[in-house]
Design a protein around this motif. Structure first.
Motif, mmCIF file in Angstrom:
data_model
loop_
_atom_site.group_PDB
_atom_site.id
_atom_site.type_symbol
_atom_site.label_atom_id
_atom_site.label_comp_id
_atom_site.label_asym_id
_atom_site.label_seq_id
_atom_site.Cartn_x
_atom_site.Cartn_y
_atom_site.Cartn_z
ATOM 1 N N THR A 69 -1.801 138.805 63.642
ATOM 2 C CA THR A 69 -1.750 137.403 64.056
ATOM 3 C C THR A 69 -1.418 137.306 65.534
ATOM 4 O O THR A 69 -0.598 138.061 66.055
ATOM 5 N N VAL A 70 -2.083 136.378 66.202
ATOM 6 C CA VAL A 70 -1.822 136.074 67.615
ATOM 7 C C VAL A 70 -1.608 134.566 67.699
ATOM 8 O O VAL A 70 -2.535 133.792 67.430
ATOM 9 N N ARG A 71 -0.389 134.168 68.046
ATOM 10 C CA ARG A 71 -0.003 132.753 67.998
ATOM 11 C C ARG A 71 0.499 132.282 69.361
ATOM 12 O O ARG A 71 1.370 132.914 69.966
ATOM 13 N N ALA A 72 -0.053 131.183 69.845
ATOM 14 C CA ALA A 72 0.458 130.542 71.059
ATOM 15 C C ALA A 72 1.703 129.748 70.695
ATOM 16 O O ALA A 72 1.662 128.899 69.799
ATOM 17 N N ALA A 73 2.804 130.022 71.374
ATOM 18 C CA ALA A 73 4.047 129.296 71.101
ATOM 19 C C ALA A 73 4.108 127.978 71.864
ATOM 20 O O ALA A 73 4.911 127.109 71.542
ATOM 21 N N PHE A 74 3.262 127.827 72.873
ATOM 22 C CA PHE A 74 3.254 126.612 73.701
ATOM 23 C C PHE A 74 2.325 125.563 73.100
ATOM 24 O O PHE A 74 1.389 125.880 72.363
ATOM 25 N N HIS A 75 2.600 124.292 73.438
ATOM 26 C CA HIS A 75 1.800 123.197 72.889
ATOM 27 C C HIS A 75 0.508 123.011 73.668
ATOM 28 O O HIS A 75 0.438 123.286 74.868
ATOM 29 N N ARG A 76 -0.497 122.494 72.986
ATOM 30 C CA ARG A 76 -1.806 122.296 73.595
ATOM 31 C C ARG A 76 -1.775 121.273 74.731
ATOM 32 O O ARG A 76 -2.702 121.246 75.558
ATOM 33 N N TYR A 77 -0.747 120.412 74.797
ATOM 34 C CA TYR A 77 -0.669 119.475 75.915
ATOM 35 C C TYR A 77 -0.300 120.192 77.217
ATOM 36 O O TYR A 77 -0.596 119.691 78.307
ATOM 37 N N LEU A 78 0.349 121.340 77.119
ATOM 38 C CA LEU A 78 0.611 122.148 78.308
ATOM 39 C C LEU A 78 -0.702 122.690 78.841
ATOM 40 O O LEU A 78 -1.053 122.508 80.010
ATOM 41 N N ILE A 79 -1.423 123.374 77.990
ATOM 42 C CA ILE A 79 -2.804 123.788 78.237
ATOM 43 C C ILE A 79 -3.383 124.203 76.892
ATOM 44 O O ILE A 79 -2.677 124.754 76.044
ATOM 45 N N ASP A 80 -4.661 123.930 76.695
ATOM 46 C CA ASP A 80 -5.285 124.174 75.397
ATOM 47 C C ASP A 80 -5.905 125.565 75.391
ATOM 48 O O ASP A 80 -6.896 125.824 76.085
ATOM 49 N N ALA A 81 -5.344 126.447 74.583
ATOM 50 C CA ALA A 81 -5.812 127.833 74.530
ATOM 51 C C ALA A 81 -7.176 127.976 73.871
ATOM 52 O O ALA A 81 -7.758 129.068 73.906
ATOM 53 N N ASN A 82 -7.703 126.898 73.299
ATOM 54 C CA ASN A 82 -9.019 126.958 72.663
ATOM 55 C C ASN A 82 -10.072 126.189 73.449
ATOM 56 O O ASN A 82 -11.068 125.735 72.891
ATOM 57 N N ARG A 83 -9.849 126.042 74.759
ATOM 58 C CA ARG A 83 -10.816 125.390 75.627
ATOM 59 C C ARG A 83 -11.310 126.376 76.682
ATOM 60 O O ARG A 83 -10.607 127.316 77.057
ATOM 61 N N ASP A 84 -12.523 126.136 77.137
ATOM 62 C CA ASP A 84 -13.118 126.951 78.196
ATOM 63 C C ASP A 84 -12.227 126.875 79.431
ATOM 64 O O ASP A 84 -11.912 125.780 79.910
ATOM 65 N N PRO A 85 -11.791 128.015 79.976
ATOM 66 C CA PRO A 85 -10.909 127.966 81.150
ATOM 67 C C PRO A 85 -11.554 127.345 82.379
ATOM 68 O O PRO A 85 -10.857 126.941 83.305
ATOM 69 N N SER A 86 -12.877 127.234 82.376
ATOM 70 C CA SER A 86 -13.558 126.574 83.495
ATOM 71 C C SER A 86 -13.439 125.062 83.421
ATOM 72 O O SER A 86 -13.721 124.360 84.402
ATOM 73 N N GLY A 87 -13.015 124.548 82.252
ATOM 74 C CA GLY A 87 -12.932 123.104 82.058
ATOM 75 C C GLY A 87 -14.196 122.492 81.496
ATOM 76 O O GLY A 87 -14.243 121.286 81.229
ATOM 77 N N GLN A 88 -15.245 123.286 81.281
ATOM 78 C CA GLN A 88 -16.492 122.773 80.734
ATOM 79 C C GLN A 88 -16.284 122.285 79.305
ATOM 80 O O GLN A 88 -15.601 122.924 78.512
ATOM 81 N N SER A 89 -16.892 121.152 78.975
ATOM 82 C CA SER A 89 -16.739 120.567 77.641
ATOM 83 C C SER A 89 -17.416 121.422 76.583
ATOM 84 O O SER A 89 -18.517 121.953 76.788
ATOM 85 N N LEU A 90 -16.763 121.545 75.438
ATOM 86 C CA LEU A 90 -17.347 122.247 74.301
ATOM 87 C C LEU A 90 -18.345 121.376 73.558
ATOM 88 O O LEU A 90 -19.222 121.891 72.847
ATOM 89 N N TYR A 91 -18.202 120.069 73.688
ATOM 90 C CA TYR A 91 -19.056 119.126 72.957
ATOM 91 C C TYR A 91 -19.581 118.070 73.932
ATOM 92 O O TYR A 91 -19.132 116.921 73.916
ATOM 93 N N PRO A 92 -20.537 118.435 74.788
ATOM 94 C CA PRO A 92 -21.061 117.479 75.772
ATOM 95 C C PRO A 92 -21.583 116.212 75.109
ATOM 96 O O PRO A 92 -22.262 116.267 74.081
ATOM 97 N N GLY A 93 -21.215 115.081 75.694
ATOM 98 C CA GLY A 93 -21.671 113.799 75.180
ATOM 99 C C GLY A 93 -20.821 113.222 74.067
ATOM 100 O O GLY A 93 -21.060 112.095 73.628
ATOM 101 N N GLN A 94 -19.821 113.986 73.595
ATOM 102 C CA GLN A 94 -18.942 113.494 72.542
ATOM 103 C C GLN A 94 -17.509 113.397 73.071
ATOM 104 O O GLN A 94 -17.118 114.135 73.980
ATOM 105 N N ASN A 95 -16.752 112.486 72.491
ATOM 106 C CA ASN A 95 -15.339 112.409 72.845
ATOM 107 C C ASN A 95 -14.639 113.692 72.429
ATOM 108 O O ASN A 95 -14.825 114.189 71.322
#
Length: 265
Positions: A59-85
């Protein structure tokens, strides 16, 4: 505070837990609105739900909250779902579209968080996948998530209980996708979908390289399937959990048993 918690196992399956952490530095808490400090978008109790289901799992677990930074987002900031909220690398709103910051993080702050936390999580995850791959000739990343079943800002209607994501079948061998889908489809009293609203986040898409023996699949569970209610205080419902865990155990055990048949193709 250790930003990433790793438990090494001997088997071929690695569980990713990017969104169960609730820790935030004091200076970041001070930047959040009261609404943001509620941390409503946490994957509540997911690490507890999966605990002990597969002996030998890493298991690999992030102890920090996603509001600090989201570990499941592209580090470039590119959207995973273009055109969707959706929410970004550092979310500016919660899942209901409400602003969460009194003072939004600057680009320099975002980059510092990426380098300190996002990079640390993925360095740990990458290292464990490589270790497992070296031992077994294959590594299966099962990315563990949950979300409220009703969020009009993100999707219409009610989310199914099991939301399987393989980015259209590109992140794992077809046998991995089929095995997970079959278990979910036959789970009595539960609903499921493959590559619906959630097709797999950056983690699944980044690490899923089946031609090299790295297989990745995301499971987004509806929180109604294991929480007392989808609202604060976000209590874990033991009875619901006891009904759900055997199906999750079946999934993980099946993946571990499938691993020797995969390899590099």
């Amino acid at each position: 505070m250790t930003p990433v918690e790793v438990t090494q196992g001997t088997g071929p399956v690695v569980l990713g837990l990017p969104h169960t952490g609730t820790w935030l530095p004091d200076e970041v808490l001070a930047q959040l609105k009261a609404r943001g400090r509620e941390l409503d978008d946490t994957d509540w109790h997911i690490h507890t739900l999966y605990e002990g289901l597969l002996p030998g799992a890493t298991t690999v677990r992030a102890a920090f909250h996603r509001y600090l930074i989201d570990a499941n987002r592209d580090p470039s900031g590119q959207s995973l779902y273009p055109g969707q909220n959706t929410t970004g690398l550092v979310p500016m709103t919660d899942f209901d579209g409400h602003p969460i910051w009194e003072s939004e993080p600057t680009p320099d702050e975002v980059e510092a968080r990426r380098a300190t936390y996002h990079a640390a999580y993925h360095a740990a995850l990458s290292a464990e996948l490589e270790r497992v791959h070296a031992a077994h000739g294959v590594a299966i990343l099962y990315d563990c998530h949950s979300i409220r079943s009703r969020i009009p800002f993100l999707f219409d209607g009610v989310l199914p209980d099991f939301n399987i994501g393989t980015n259209g079948g590109t992140t794992c061998d077809p046998a991995v996708e089929a095995a997970v889908r079959e278990i979910c489809d036959r789970a009595e009293g539960y609903t499921s979908v493959l590559n619906g609203r959630f097709k797999g986040g950056w983690t699944t898409r980044h690490y899923g390289r089946p031609s090299e023996g790295y297989h990745a699949i995301q499971m987004e569970l509806a929180q109604s399937a294991y929480l007392t209610e989808e609202a604060a205080p976000w209590d874990h419902d033991p009875a619901k959990s006891d009904r759900l865990r055997p199906h999750l155990s079946d999934i993980l055990t099946t993946l571990a048993d499938l691993a020797p048949t995969l390899g590099v193709k």
